[in-house]
Design a protein around this motif. Structure first.
Motif, PDB file in Angstrom:
ATOM      1  N   MET A   1      72.537  43.469  43.869  1.00 13.84           N
ATOM      2  CA  MET A   1      71.513  44.500  43.725  1.00 13.84           C
ATOM      3  C   MET A   1      71.698  45.259  42.409  1.00 13.84           C
ATOM      4  O   MET A   1      72.837  45.586  42.024  1.00 13.84           O
ATOM      5  CB  MET A   1      71.574  45.456  44.920  1.00 13.84           C
ATOM      6  N   ASP A   2      70.599  45.519  41.734  1.00  9.36           N
ATOM      7  CA  ASP A   2      70.556  46.244  40.457  1.00  9.36           C
ATOM      8  C   ASP A   2      71.278  45.513  39.336  1.00  9.36           C
ATOM      9  O   ASP A   2      71.643  46.133  38.317  1.00  9.36           O
ATOM     10  CB  ASP A   2      71.160  47.653  40.617  1.00  9.36           C
ATOM     11  N   SER A   3      71.508  44.233  39.500  1.00  7.52           N
ATOM     12  CA  SER A   3      72.139  43.463  38.434  1.00  7.52           C
ATOM     13  C   SER A   3      71.086  43.026  37.430  1.00  7.52           C
ATOM     14  O   SER A   3      69.876  43.093  37.673  1.00  7.52           O
ATOM     15  CB  SER A   3      72.855  42.242  39.005  1.00  7.52           C
ATOM     16  N   ALA A   4      71.553  42.566  36.257  1.00  6.32           N
ATOM     17  CA  ALA A   4      70.631  42.096  35.222  1.00  6.32           C
ATOM     18  C   ALA A   4      69.859  40.877  35.689  1.00  6.32           C
ATOM     19  O   ALA A   4      68.663  40.712  35.383  1.00  6.32           O
ATOM     20  CB  ALA A   4      71.414  41.785  33.946  1.00  6.32           C
ATOM     21  N   GLN A   5      70.535  40.002  36.461  1.00  4.90           N
ATOM     22  CA  GLN A   5      69.865  38.802  36.964  1.00  4.90           C
ATOM     23  C   GLN A   5      68.728  39.169  37.933  1.00  4.90           C
ATOM     24  O   GLN A   5      67.639  38.595  37.876  1.00  4.90           O
ATOM     25  CB  GLN A   5      70.868  37.882  37.665  1.00  4.90           C
ATOM     26  N   GLU A   6      68.992  40.133  38.810  1.00  4.29           N
ATOM     27  CA  GLU A   6      67.958  40.549  39.772  1.00  4.29           C
ATOM     28  C   GLU A   6      66.772  41.181  39.051  1.00  4.29           C
ATOM     29  O   GLU A   6      65.602  40.902  39.373  1.00  4.29           O
ATOM     30  CB  GLU A   6      68.542  41.530  40.779  1.00  4.29           C
TER      31      GLU A   6
END
Length: 227
Positions: free
Chosen positions: A108-113
């Protein structure tokens, strides 16, 4: 003996010319013909003249549009959305599937997401543009209906039942549709269920209606009754 000079355009014969008498239009119709005309008036929204005889069309009316409908347009809307989504998925199914998988599995809230979310939002915008273009092209054509509306026997008309103008169709499927989608709890669409004319908020903004498709040609029926 005097001879009568011929006059151009007139007969010189002394016999009186016959005159044909046109039958009066107010002749009484048979019970079968009256019943047939009454059914056609109810279907096409025509009004009968005060002196009897054949029905006269209402001002601005068209045989393309019958009574307003609401349930049919809901079914048509679902069908059209599935068609456009299906077309979009066929074109980009590999990337859509990959982005959706990353969005679900990434922290969650990662660059990938976030990147996957932006990509999926872009596909949603593309779907909206495709659907608007599809609706405008079909409803502004002589068909006055999308494939979904054709399936359920409905057409888009102006307020008088005639063919809508291009400007009205564009307004209906752009700004009008956007505002209808922004109203909470789908109230912009549900309001049509409680109106006599079955118009939703985007119909009122564009001056359009959705009606039942009336028979385009009645010559066969008239021929059978008045033969």
């Amino acid at each position: 003996m005097t001879t009568q000079k011929p006059v151009f355009g007139k007969k010189t014969s002394g016999a009186a010319s016959r005159r044909t008498t046109r039958p009066a239009q107010s002749q009484a119709l048979s019970a079968k013909a009256e019943a047939f005309l009454q059914r056609e008036r109810e279907t096409t929204g025509e009004r009968a003249p005060s002196g009897g005889g054949l029905p006269l069309p209402s001002t601005g009316s068209s045989t393309a549009g019958g009574k307003p409908v609401w349930g049919r347009r809901v079914i048509a809307r679902i069908v059209d959305e599935l068609l456009v989504w299906g077309l979009l998925f066929l074109m980009f199914h590999d990337d859509i599937g990959r982005q959706l998988s990353v969005y679900i599995e990434a922290p969650m809230d990662s660059a990938q997401e976030n990147a996957a979310g932006v990509a999926l939002f872009g596909y949603a915008l593309l779907w909206g543009c495709l659907e608007s273009a599809y609706n405008i092209a079909m409803e502004a054509s002589r068909l006055q209906a999308t494939l979904g509306k054709m399936l359920v026997g409905a057409v888009v008309t102006d307020r008088d039942g005639g063919k809508p103008g291009l400007g009205g169709v564009i307004m209906r499927n752009t700004l009008g549709r956007f505002i209808a989608n922004m109203v909470p709890f789908c109230a912009g669409y549900v309001m049509g269920l409680f109106r006599k004319d079955r118009r939703c908020i985007h119909d009122m903004m564009s001056g359009t209606m959705v009606r039942q498709r009336a028979p385009a040609a009645l010559s066969a029926g008239y021929g059978e009754v008045f033969a």
